[in-house]
Design a protein around this motif. Sequence first.
Motif, mmCIF file in Angstrom:
data_model
loop_
_atom_site.group_PDB
_atom_site.id
_atom_site.type_symbol
_atom_site.label_atom_id
_atom_site.label_comp_id
_atom_site.label_asym_id
_atom_site.label_seq_id
_atom_site.Cartn_x
_atom_site.Cartn_y
_atom_site.Cartn_z
ATOM 1 N N LEU A 172 4.953 -21.357 -8.950
ATOM 2 C CA LEU A 172 4.855 -20.581 -10.220
ATOM 3 C C LEU A 172 5.741 -19.337 -10.209
ATOM 4 C CD1 LEU A 172 2.955 -20.570 -12.654
ATOM 5 C CD2 LEU A 172 1.587 -18.547 -11.397
ATOM 6 N N LEU A 173 5.911 -18.852 -9.197
ATOM 7 C CA LEU A 173 6.905 -17.711 -8.905
ATOM 8 C C LEU A 173 8.369 -18.174 -9.014
ATOM 9 C CD1 LEU A 173 5.282 -15.840 -5.884
ATOM 10 C CD2 LEU A 173 5.318 -15.205 -8.334
ATOM 11 N N GLY A 174 8.375 -19.570 -8.515
ATOM 12 C CA GLY A 174 10.074 -20.168 -8.728
ATOM 13 C C GLY A 174 10.423 -20.534 -10.082
ATOM 14 N N MET A 175 9.274 -20.251 -10.969
ATOM 15 C CA MET A 175 9.838 -20.819 -12.400
ATOM 16 C C MET A 175 9.904 -19.274 -13.392
ATOM 17 S SD MET A 175 6.883 -23.688 -13.260
ATOM 18 C CE MET A 175 7.105 -25.366 -12.385
ATOM 19 N N VAL A 176 9.988 -18.337 -12.810
ATOM 20 C CA VAL A 176 10.091 -17.251 -13.420
ATOM 21 C C VAL A 176 11.574 -16.999 -13.745
ATOM 22 C CG1 VAL A 176 9.939 -14.238 -13.382
ATOM 23 C CG2 VAL A 176 8.114 -15.984 -12.452
ATOM 24 N N GLY A 177 11.780 -16.569 -15.093
ATOM 25 C CA GLY A 177 13.351 -16.665 -15.369
ATOM 26 C C GLY A 177 13.546 -17.427 -16.663
ATOM 27 N N MET A 200 7.850 -16.138 -18.346
ATOM 28 C CA MET A 200 7.048 -15.294 -17.492
ATOM 29 C C MET A 200 7.672 -14.005 -17.006
ATOM 30 S SD MET A 200 4.882 -18.271 -15.123
ATOM 31 C CE MET A 200 6.338 -19.133 -14.721
ATOM 32 N N THR A 201 8.751 -13.596 -17.749
ATOM 33 C CA THR A 201 9.317 -12.313 -17.318
ATOM 34 C C THR A 201 8.795 -11.078 -18.103
ATOM 35 O OG1 THR A 201 10.708 -12.475 -19.605
ATOM 36 C CG2 THR A 201 11.704 -13.615 -17.656
ATOM 37 N N PHE A 202 7.718 -10.940 -18.816
ATOM 38 C CA PHE A 202 6.982 -9.986 -19.081
ATOM 39 C C PHE A 202 7.913 -8.998 -19.771
ATOM 40 C CE2 PHE A 202 4.851 -11.807 -15.695
ATOM 41 C CZ PHE A 202 3.454 -12.201 -16.177
#
Length: 500
Positions: A179-184, A194-196
Amino acid sequence: MIDLFAALGHGFSVAATPINLLFCLIGAVCGTLIGVLPGLGPVATISLLLPATYALDPVGAIIMLAGIYYGAQYGGSTTAILVNIPGESTSVVTAIDGYKMAQQGRAGEALAIAAIGSFIAGCFGTVVIALLGPPLALMTQKFASPDYFSLMVLGLVSAVVLANGSAFRAVAMIFLGLLLGMVGMDINTGEARMTFGLIELSDGINFVALVMGLFGVAEVISNLEGVSTRIVNHSKINSIWPSFKVLRGAWGAVMRGTLLGTIFGILPGGGATIASFSSYALEKRVSKTPERFGNGAIEGVAGPESANNAAAQTSFVPLLTMGIPTSATMALLVGALTLHGIAPGPTIITRQPDLFWGLIASMFIGNAMLVVINLPMIGLWVRLLNVPYRILYLVIAVVCAIGVYSVNNSSFDIYMTVGFTALGYILRKLDAEPAPLLMGFVLGPMVEENFRRSLITSHGDPMVFLQRPISLVLLLLSAGLLISIVLPSISKRRTEVFQE
Protein backbone atom coordinates in the motif's frame (compact mmCIF):
# COMPACT_ATOMS: atom_id res chain seq x y z
CA MET A 1 35.76 -20.35 -17.84
CA ILE A 2 38.32 -18.10 -19.55
CA ASP A 3 35.68 -15.38 -19.77
CA LEU A 4 34.96 -15.79 -16.06
CA PHE A 5 38.63 -15.33 -15.15
CA ALA A 6 38.84 -12.31 -17.45
CA ALA A 7 35.75 -10.81 -15.84
CA LEU A 8 37.12 -11.43 -12.34
CA GLY A 9 40.40 -9.85 -13.40
CA HIS A 10 38.48 -6.78 -14.51
CA GLY A 11 36.63 -6.81 -11.18
CA PHE A 12 39.89 -6.83 -9.22
CA SER A 13 41.19 -3.93 -11.31
CA VAL A 14 38.07 -1.99 -10.24
CA ALA A 15 38.06 -3.07 -6.58
CA ALA A 16 41.80 -2.59 -6.11
CA THR A 17 41.76 1.14 -6.83
CA PRO A 18 42.78 3.16 -3.75
CA ILE A 19 39.34 4.75 -3.27
CA ASN A 20 37.44 1.45 -3.55
CA LEU A 21 39.92 -0.28 -1.22
CA LEU A 22 39.23 2.51 1.26
CA PHE A 23 35.45 2.03 0.95
CA CYS A 24 35.90 -1.72 1.37
CA LEU A 25 37.96 -1.15 4.53
CA ILE A 26 35.40 1.33 5.90
CA GLY A 27 32.62 -1.18 5.29
CA ALA A 28 34.56 -4.00 6.96
CA VAL A 29 35.40 -1.89 10.02
CA CYS A 30 31.86 -0.49 10.35
CA GLY A 31 30.42 -3.98 9.90
CA THR A 32 32.65 -5.37 12.63
CA LEU A 33 31.73 -2.46 14.90
CA ILE A 34 27.97 -2.91 14.54
CA GLY A 35 28.41 -6.65 14.88
CA VAL A 36 30.15 -6.11 18.22
CA LEU A 37 27.69 -3.54 19.60
CA PRO A 38 24.34 -5.15 20.53
CA GLY A 39 21.28 -3.39 19.16
CA LEU A 40 22.79 -1.93 15.97
CA GLY A 41 22.33 -4.49 13.21
CA PRO A 42 23.20 -4.10 9.52
CA VAL A 43 19.64 -3.09 8.59
CA ALA A 44 19.59 -0.14 11.00
CA THR A 45 23.16 0.89 10.16
CA ILE A 46 22.75 0.74 6.38
CA SER A 47 19.50 2.71 6.64
CA LEU A 48 21.36 5.39 8.62
CA LEU A 49 24.21 5.52 6.10
CA LEU A 50 22.08 5.61 2.93
CA PRO A 51 22.08 9.44 2.71
CA ALA A 52 25.88 9.50 3.01
CA THR A 53 26.23 7.27 -0.07
CA TYR A 54 24.15 9.62 -2.22
CA ALA A 55 27.19 11.72 -3.09
CA LEU A 56 29.52 8.74 -3.60
CA ASP A 57 30.39 6.83 -6.75
CA PRO A 58 27.86 3.95 -7.09
CA VAL A 59 30.56 1.24 -7.13
CA GLY A 60 32.27 2.52 -3.99
CA ALA A 61 28.94 3.04 -2.22
CA ILE A 62 27.71 -0.52 -2.85
CA ILE A 63 31.11 -1.99 -1.95
CA MET A 64 30.96 -0.17 1.39
CA LEU A 65 27.34 -1.13 2.17
CA ALA A 66 27.99 -4.78 1.23
CA GLY A 67 31.06 -4.80 3.48
CA ILE A 68 28.90 -3.59 6.38
CA TYR A 69 26.48 -6.48 5.83
CA TYR A 70 28.92 -9.38 5.69
CA GLY A 71 31.31 -7.69 8.11
CA ALA A 72 28.62 -7.68 10.80
CA GLN A 73 28.60 -11.50 10.68
CA TYR A 74 32.28 -11.53 11.74
CA GLY A 75 31.99 -8.98 14.55
CA GLY A 76 28.97 -10.56 16.20
CA SER A 77 30.87 -13.76 17.01
CA THR A 78 33.64 -12.01 18.97
CA THR A 79 31.51 -10.73 21.83
CA ALA A 80 29.22 -13.78 21.66
CA ILE A 81 32.21 -16.02 22.41
CA LEU A 82 34.08 -13.84 24.90
CA VAL A 83 31.33 -12.21 26.96
CA ASN A 84 28.15 -14.09 25.95
CA ILE A 85 26.67 -10.94 24.36
CA PRO A 86 25.71 -11.61 20.70
CA GLY A 87 26.18 -8.34 18.89
CA GLU A 88 24.19 -9.59 15.90
CA SER A 89 21.16 -11.91 15.70
CA THR A 90 23.13 -14.35 13.56
CA SER A 91 25.55 -14.92 16.48
CA VAL A 92 22.94 -15.91 19.06
CA VAL A 93 23.55 -19.63 18.57
CA THR A 94 27.32 -19.09 18.42
CA ALA A 95 27.19 -17.88 22.03
CA ILE A 96 25.75 -21.20 23.25
CA ASP A 97 28.91 -23.25 22.74
CA GLY A 98 31.36 -20.42 22.05
CA TYR A 99 31.01 -18.91 25.51
CA LYS A 100 31.29 -22.33 27.12
CA MET A 101 34.56 -22.86 25.27
CA ALA A 102 35.80 -19.48 26.52
CA GLN A 103 34.96 -20.46 30.11
CA GLN A 104 36.97 -23.65 29.59
CA GLY A 105 40.03 -21.64 28.51
CA ARG A 106 39.45 -22.36 24.80
CA ALA A 107 38.45 -18.84 23.71
CA GLY A 108 41.32 -18.66 21.21
CA GLU A 109 40.22 -21.88 19.54
CA ALA A 110 36.61 -20.69 19.25
CA LEU A 111 37.60 -17.29 17.82
CA ALA A 112 40.01 -18.85 15.33
CA ILE A 113 37.50 -21.43 14.10
CA ALA A 114 34.82 -18.72 13.79
CA ALA A 115 37.19 -16.58 11.70
CA ILE A 116 38.44 -19.48 9.56
CA GLY A 117 34.92 -20.81 8.96
CA SER A 118 33.65 -17.32 8.12
CA PHE A 119 36.51 -16.73 5.67
CA ILE A 120 36.05 -20.07 3.87
CA ALA A 121 32.27 -19.64 3.69
CA GLY A 122 32.53 -16.03 2.56
CA CYS A 123 34.95 -16.90 -0.25
CA PHE A 124 32.82 -19.89 -1.31
CA GLY A 125 29.71 -17.71 -1.38
CA THR A 126 31.52 -15.16 -3.53
CA VAL A 127 32.56 -17.89 -5.99
CA VAL A 128 28.91 -18.98 -6.17
CA ILE A 129 27.89 -15.41 -7.11
CA ALA A 130 30.51 -15.35 -9.87
CA LEU A 131 29.46 -18.76 -11.22
CA LEU A 132 25.68 -18.45 -10.96
CA GLY A 133 25.32 -14.74 -11.67
CA PRO A 134 25.80 -14.64 -15.48
CA PRO A 135 23.73 -17.77 -16.34
CA LEU A 136 20.90 -16.73 -14.00
CA ALA A 137 20.87 -13.24 -15.48
CA LEU A 138 20.78 -14.74 -18.98
CA MET A 139 17.88 -16.99 -17.99
CA THR A 140 15.99 -14.13 -16.34
CA GLN A 141 16.25 -12.03 -19.51
CA LYS A 142 13.85 -14.53 -21.09
CA PHE A 143 11.21 -13.83 -18.42
CA ALA A 144 8.05 -12.05 -19.53
CA SER A 145 5.91 -9.78 -17.33
CA PRO A 146 3.75 -12.68 -15.97
CA ASP A 147 6.93 -14.57 -14.97
CA TYR A 148 8.32 -11.53 -13.15
CA PHE A 149 5.01 -11.00 -11.36
CA SER A 150 4.92 -14.63 -10.19
CA LEU A 151 8.58 -14.52 -9.13
CA MET A 152 7.94 -11.47 -6.96
CA VAL A 153 4.84 -13.10 -5.46
CA LEU A 154 7.03 -16.08 -4.52
CA GLY A 155 9.51 -13.71 -2.87
CA LEU A 156 6.77 -12.04 -0.83
CA VAL A 157 5.24 -15.37 0.21
CA SER A 158 8.69 -16.68 1.24
CA ALA A 159 9.16 -13.57 3.36
CA VAL A 160 5.94 -14.47 5.18
CA VAL A 161 6.94 -18.10 5.74
CA LEU A 162 10.40 -17.26 7.07
CA ALA A 163 9.41 -14.16 9.06
CA ASN A 164 9.75 -14.45 12.82
CA GLY A 165 6.47 -14.51 14.74
CA SER A 166 2.88 -14.63 13.56
CA ALA A 167 2.30 -15.43 9.89
CA PHE A 168 -0.87 -13.32 9.96
CA ARG A 169 1.10 -10.26 11.12
CA ALA A 170 3.72 -10.90 8.42
CA VAL A 171 0.97 -10.96 5.74
CA ALA A 172 -0.44 -7.73 7.17
CA MET A 173 3.00 -6.13 6.97
CA ILE A 174 3.38 -7.24 3.34
CA PHE A 175 0.07 -5.61 2.40
CA LEU A 176 0.92 -2.44 4.32
CA GLY A 177 4.22 -2.25 2.44
CA LEU A 178 2.44 -2.78 -0.90
CA LEU A 179 0.00 0.00 0.00
CA LEU A 180 2.80 2.43 0.91
CA GLY A 181 4.61 1.56 -2.31
CA MET A 182 1.58 2.68 -4.36
CA VAL A 183 1.64 6.24 -3.01
CA GLY A 184 2.44 8.75 -5.77
CA MET A 185 1.67 8.93 -9.48
CA ASP A 186 -0.17 6.09 -11.21
CA ILE A 187 2.30 4.37 -13.55
CA ASN A 188 -0.19 4.31 -16.48
CA THR A 189 -2.49 7.32 -16.10
CA GLY A 190 -0.15 9.73 -14.32
CA GLU A 191 -2.88 10.57 -11.83
CA ALA A 192 -1.91 11.26 -8.21
CA ARG A 193 -3.13 8.64 -5.75
CA MET A 194 -3.06 8.53 -1.96
CA THR A 195 -1.08 11.77 -1.84
CA PHE A 196 -3.73 13.64 0.21
CA GLY A 197 -3.06 16.71 -1.90
CA LEU A 198 0.60 16.91 -0.79
CA ILE A 199 2.97 17.77 -3.63
CA GLU A 200 5.85 16.21 -1.67
CA LEU A 201 4.21 12.78 -2.08
CA SER A 202 3.76 13.02 -5.85
CA ASP A 203 6.97 11.05 -6.41
CA GLY A 204 6.07 8.54 -3.74
CA ILE A 205 7.26 8.03 -0.18
CA ASN A 206 10.93 8.84 0.33
CA PHE A 207 12.73 5.52 0.70
CA VAL A 208 15.43 6.96 2.97
CA ALA A 209 12.87 8.51 5.32
CA LEU A 210 10.94 5.23 5.54
CA VAL A 211 13.88 2.93 6.27
CA MET A 212 15.61 5.38 8.59
CA GLY A 213 12.43 5.78 10.62
CA LEU A 214 11.30 2.14 10.64
CA PHE A 215 14.69 0.52 11.16
CA GLY A 216 17.17 3.20 12.25
CA VAL A 217 15.64 5.50 14.83
CA ALA A 218 12.87 3.11 15.93
CA GLU A 219 15.47 0.40 16.58
CA VAL A 220 17.55 2.79 18.66
CA ILE A 221 14.56 3.93 20.75
CA SER A 222 13.53 0.31 21.36
CA ASN A 223 17.06 -0.51 22.49
CA LEU A 224 17.07 2.38 24.96
CA GLU A 225 14.30 0.65 26.90
CA GLY A 226 16.27 -2.53 27.41
CA VAL A 227 19.91 -1.40 27.54
CA SER A 228 21.48 -1.50 30.96
CA THR A 229 25.02 -1.01 32.17
CA ARG A 230 27.19 -3.81 30.85
CA ILE A 231 30.06 -5.10 32.95
CA VAL A 232 32.51 -6.68 30.57
CA ASN A 233 34.92 -9.25 31.97
CA HIS A 234 35.98 -11.27 29.01
CA SER A 235 37.70 -14.62 29.19
CA LYS A 236 41.46 -14.85 28.91
CA ILE A 237 42.67 -15.61 25.39
CA ASN A 238 45.56 -18.00 25.12
CA SER A 239 46.74 -19.33 21.75
CA ILE A 240 44.71 -18.14 18.79
CA TRP A 241 45.76 -20.87 16.38
CA PRO A 242 43.78 -24.12 16.97
CA SER A 243 45.34 -27.56 17.08
CA PHE A 244 45.07 -30.04 14.20
CA LYS A 245 42.58 -32.09 16.23
CA VAL A 246 40.28 -29.09 16.61
CA LEU A 247 40.58 -28.21 12.92
CA ARG A 248 39.73 -31.78 11.94
CA GLY A 249 36.70 -31.77 14.24
CA ALA A 250 35.42 -28.48 12.84
CA TRP A 251 36.09 -29.16 9.17
CA GLY A 252 32.87 -31.10 8.49
CA ALA A 253 30.75 -28.49 10.30
CA VAL A 254 32.35 -25.70 8.25
CA MET A 255 31.53 -27.49 4.99
CA ARG A 256 27.95 -28.32 5.98
CA GLY A 257 27.36 -24.80 7.29
CA THR A 258 28.78 -23.28 4.11
CA LEU A 259 26.51 -25.35 1.85
CA LEU A 260 23.43 -24.76 4.01
CA GLY A 261 24.10 -21.02 4.21
CA THR A 262 24.59 -20.86 0.44
CA ILE A 263 21.13 -22.35 -0.10
CA PHE A 264 19.40 -20.12 2.46
CA GLY A 265 21.11 -17.04 1.05
CA ILE A 266 19.76 -17.67 -2.44
CA LEU A 267 16.22 -18.52 -1.29
CA PRO A 268 13.75 -15.59 -1.20
CA GLY A 269 12.94 -14.75 2.41
CA GLY A 270 16.00 -16.56 3.73
CA GLY A 271 19.09 -14.88 5.08
CA ALA A 272 21.97 -15.18 7.51
CA THR A 273 19.96 -15.46 10.72
CA ILE A 274 17.82 -18.43 9.75
CA ALA A 275 20.87 -20.06 8.13
CA SER A 276 22.86 -19.95 11.40
CA PHE A 277 19.97 -21.38 13.46
CA SER A 278 19.36 -24.14 10.90
CA SER A 279 23.06 -25.01 10.83
CA TYR A 280 23.17 -25.41 14.62
CA ALA A 281 20.12 -27.70 14.50
CA LEU A 282 21.73 -29.73 11.70
CA GLU A 283 25.04 -30.14 13.54
CA LYS A 284 23.25 -31.31 16.66
CA ARG A 285 21.27 -33.83 14.65
CA VAL A 286 24.16 -35.35 12.68
CA SER A 287 26.49 -35.52 15.68
CA LYS A 288 27.12 -38.92 17.29
CA THR A 289 27.41 -37.16 20.64
CA PRO A 290 24.67 -34.48 20.67
CA GLU A 291 24.99 -34.14 24.45
CA ARG A 292 28.21 -32.13 23.88
CA PHE A 293 26.21 -29.25 22.36
CA GLY A 294 25.67 -26.54 24.92
CA ASN A 295 28.84 -27.59 26.72
CA GLY A 296 31.52 -26.31 24.36
CA ALA A 297 31.17 -28.27 21.11
CA ILE A 298 33.39 -26.80 18.42
CA GLU A 299 30.83 -27.76 15.75
CA GLY A 300 28.34 -25.44 17.45
CA VAL A 301 30.63 -22.53 16.59
CA ALA A 302 31.99 -23.65 13.22
CA GLY A 303 28.66 -24.54 11.58
CA PRO A 304 26.58 -21.42 12.39
CA GLU A 305 29.46 -19.00 11.74
CA SER A 306 30.09 -20.57 8.32
CA ALA A 307 26.38 -20.62 7.51
CA ASN A 308 25.69 -16.98 8.31
CA ASN A 309 28.65 -15.75 6.24
CA ALA A 310 27.81 -17.94 3.26
CA ALA A 311 24.20 -16.71 3.38
CA ALA A 312 25.30 -13.08 3.65
CA GLN A 313 27.35 -13.44 0.46
CA THR A 314 24.92 -15.47 -1.65
CA SER A 315 22.02 -13.13 -0.80
CA PHE A 316 23.46 -10.99 -3.59
CA VAL A 317 22.71 -13.64 -6.25
CA PRO A 318 18.94 -13.00 -6.62
CA LEU A 319 19.44 -9.28 -5.96
CA LEU A 320 21.94 -8.73 -8.77
CA THR A 321 20.57 -11.21 -11.31
CA MET A 322 16.79 -10.89 -10.86
CA GLY A 323 16.38 -7.67 -8.89
CA ILE A 324 14.65 -9.61 -6.09
CA PRO A 325 15.78 -8.86 -2.50
CA THR A 326 15.77 -11.91 -0.22
CA SER A 327 15.91 -9.99 3.05
CA ALA A 328 15.43 -6.55 4.55
CA THR A 329 19.14 -5.76 4.11
CA MET A 330 18.99 -6.67 0.43
CA ALA A 331 15.89 -4.51 0.06
CA LEU A 332 17.92 -1.60 1.45
CA LEU A 333 20.60 -2.25 -1.17
CA VAL A 334 17.90 -2.13 -3.86
CA GLY A 335 17.06 1.32 -2.51
CA ALA A 336 20.73 2.30 -2.55
CA LEU A 337 21.07 1.25 -6.19
CA THR A 338 17.87 3.11 -7.07
CA LEU A 339 19.21 6.28 -5.43
CA HIS A 340 22.08 6.09 -7.91
CA GLY A 341 19.78 5.48 -10.87
CA ILE A 342 20.73 1.79 -11.22
CA ALA A 343 18.00 -0.83 -11.66
CA PRO A 344 19.12 -4.18 -10.20
CA GLY A 345 18.27 -7.10 -12.44
CA PRO A 346 19.52 -9.22 -15.35
CA THR A 347 20.90 -6.26 -17.33
CA ILE A 348 23.20 -5.07 -14.54
CA ILE A 349 26.01 -7.41 -15.69
CA THR A 350 26.07 -6.00 -19.20
CA ARG A 351 25.22 -2.38 -18.41
CA GLN A 352 27.16 -2.05 -15.15
CA PRO A 353 30.05 -4.56 -15.39
CA ASP A 354 32.27 -2.42 -13.16
CA LEU A 355 29.65 -2.58 -10.41
CA PHE A 356 28.90 -6.31 -10.70
CA TRP A 357 32.42 -7.68 -11.03
CA GLY A 358 33.97 -4.97 -8.85
CA LEU A 359 31.57 -5.91 -6.04
CA ILE A 360 32.42 -9.61 -6.37
CA ALA A 361 36.17 -8.91 -6.31
CA SER A 362 35.74 -6.60 -3.31
CA MET A 363 34.12 -9.46 -1.38
CA PHE A 364 37.30 -11.54 -1.67
CA ILE A 365 39.33 -8.54 -0.51
CA GLY A 366 36.84 -7.68 2.25
CA ASN A 367 36.84 -11.21 3.69
CA ALA A 368 40.64 -11.13 3.89
CA MET A 369 40.48 -7.72 5.57
CA LEU A 370 37.96 -8.98 8.13
CA VAL A 371 40.21 -11.81 9.29
CA VAL A 372 43.03 -9.31 9.88
CA ILE A 373 40.70 -6.77 11.51
CA ASN A 374 39.00 -9.20 13.88
CA LEU A 375 41.61 -11.51 15.42
CA PRO A 376 44.45 -9.06 16.28
CA MET A 377 42.01 -6.37 17.51
CA ILE A 378 39.82 -8.52 19.78
CA GLY A 379 40.65 -6.50 22.91
CA LEU A 380 39.61 -3.22 21.26
CA TRP A 381 36.25 -4.56 20.09
CA VAL A 382 35.40 -5.95 23.51
CA ARG A 383 36.28 -2.67 25.25
CA LEU A 384 33.80 -0.86 23.00
CA LEU A 385 31.01 -2.61 24.90
CA ASN A 386 31.72 -0.24 27.80
CA VAL A 387 30.57 2.79 25.75
CA PRO A 388 27.20 3.94 27.22
CA TYR A 389 24.38 3.44 24.77
CA ARG A 390 22.88 6.85 25.59
CA ILE A 391 25.95 8.47 24.02
CA LEU A 392 25.65 6.37 20.86
CA TYR A 393 21.95 7.25 20.67
CA LEU A 394 22.61 11.01 20.61
CA VAL A 395 25.22 10.64 17.88
CA ILE A 396 22.90 8.47 15.79
CA ALA A 397 19.96 10.86 16.20
CA VAL A 398 22.02 13.86 15.00
CA VAL A 399 23.51 11.95 12.03
CA CYS A 400 20.05 10.67 11.13
CA ALA A 401 18.46 14.15 11.06
CA ILE A 402 21.29 15.59 8.94
CA GLY A 403 21.23 12.61 6.58
CA VAL A 404 17.48 12.66 5.91
CA TYR A 405 17.43 16.40 5.28
CA SER A 406 20.48 16.34 2.99
CA VAL A 407 18.95 13.95 0.42
CA ASN A 408 16.32 16.42 -0.87
CA ASN A 409 16.97 19.43 1.40
CA SER A 410 13.38 19.00 2.55
CA SER A 411 12.03 19.39 6.07
CA PHE A 412 9.02 17.30 4.97
CA ASP A 413 11.33 14.26 4.84
CA ILE A 414 12.21 14.80 8.51
CA TYR A 415 8.50 14.86 9.40
CA MET A 416 8.05 11.62 7.47
CA THR A 417 10.97 10.07 9.34
CA VAL A 418 9.38 11.01 12.66
CA GLY A 419 6.10 9.46 11.53
CA PHE A 420 7.73 6.21 10.41
CA THR A 421 9.74 6.12 13.64
CA ALA A 422 6.46 6.16 15.58
CA LEU A 423 5.08 3.44 13.28
CA GLY A 424 8.20 1.30 13.70
CA TYR A 425 8.07 1.64 17.47
CA ILE A 426 4.38 0.65 17.55
CA LEU A 427 5.04 -2.36 15.30
CA ARG A 428 7.75 -3.58 17.66
CA LYS A 429 5.36 -3.25 20.60
CA LEU A 430 2.82 -5.33 18.68
CA ASP A 431 5.48 -7.98 17.86
CA ALA A 432 5.00 -7.25 14.16
CA GLU A 433 8.33 -7.61 12.34
CA PRO A 434 8.82 -4.63 9.97
CA ALA A 435 11.07 -6.50 7.52
CA PRO A 436 8.14 -7.89 5.42
CA LEU A 437 6.79 -4.32 5.20
CA LEU A 438 10.04 -3.20 3.59
CA MET A 439 9.94 -6.15 1.17
CA GLY A 440 6.39 -5.16 0.17
CA PHE A 441 7.37 -1.50 -0.22
CA VAL A 442 10.34 -2.28 -2.47
CA LEU A 443 8.66 -4.97 -4.57
CA GLY A 444 5.21 -3.33 -4.62
CA PRO A 445 5.76 -0.99 -7.60
CA MET A 446 7.40 -3.81 -9.60
CA VAL A 447 4.57 -6.23 -8.72
CA GLU A 448 1.96 -3.68 -9.85
CA GLU A 449 3.84 -2.76 -13.02
CA ASN A 450 4.26 -6.37 -14.18
CA PHE A 451 0.71 -7.30 -13.17
CA ARG A 452 -0.85 -4.45 -15.16
CA ARG A 453 1.49 -4.94 -18.12
CA SER A 454 0.56 -8.64 -18.23
CA LEU A 455 -3.15 -7.83 -18.29
CA ILE A 456 -2.70 -5.15 -20.95
CA THR A 457 -0.79 -7.50 -23.29
CA SER A 458 -3.33 -10.30 -22.71
CA HIS A 459 -6.32 -7.94 -23.19
CA GLY A 460 -7.45 -8.41 -19.60
CA ASP A 461 -7.25 -12.22 -19.53
CA PRO A 462 -6.01 -13.30 -16.05
CA MET A 463 -5.25 -16.79 -17.36
CA VAL A 464 -2.04 -15.38 -18.81
CA PHE A 465 -0.37 -16.08 -15.44
CA LEU A 466 -1.23 -19.78 -15.73
CA GLN A 467 -0.55 -20.22 -19.43
CA ARG A 468 3.20 -19.57 -19.18
CA PRO A 469 5.02 -22.60 -17.66
CA ILE A 470 7.51 -20.53 -15.63
CA SER A 471 4.78 -18.37 -14.15
CA LEU A 472 2.61 -21.41 -13.38
CA VAL A 473 5.42 -23.21 -11.53
CA LEU A 474 6.26 -20.13 -9.46
CA LEU A 475 2.61 -19.58 -8.52
CA LEU A 476 2.21 -23.25 -7.55
CA LEU A 477 5.28 -22.95 -5.31
CA SER A 478 3.79 -19.83 -3.70
CA ALA A 479 0.46 -21.61 -3.14
CA GLY A 480 2.25 -24.61 -1.65
CA LEU A 481 4.16 -22.41 0.79
CA LEU A 482 0.98 -20.63 1.88
CA ILE A 483 -0.86 -23.92 2.38
CA SER A 484 2.08 -25.33 4.36
CA ILE A 485 1.94 -22.62 7.03
CA VAL A 486 -1.83 -23.09 7.41
CA LEU A 487 -1.51 -26.82 8.15
CA PRO A 488 -1.67 -27.32 11.96
CA SER A 489 1.33 -29.65 12.18
CA ILE A 490 3.62 -27.40 10.15
CA SER A 491 2.32 -24.25 11.83
CA LYS A 492 3.02 -25.74 15.26
CA ARG A 493 6.51 -26.83 14.20
CA ARG A 494 7.21 -23.37 12.74
CA THR A 495 6.26 -21.74 16.05
CA GLU A 496 8.50 -24.16 18.00
CA VAL A 497 11.46 -23.46 15.71
CA PHE A 498 11.24 -19.67 16.17
CA GLN A 499 10.73 -20.03 19.92
CA GLU A 500 13.80 -22.24 20.12
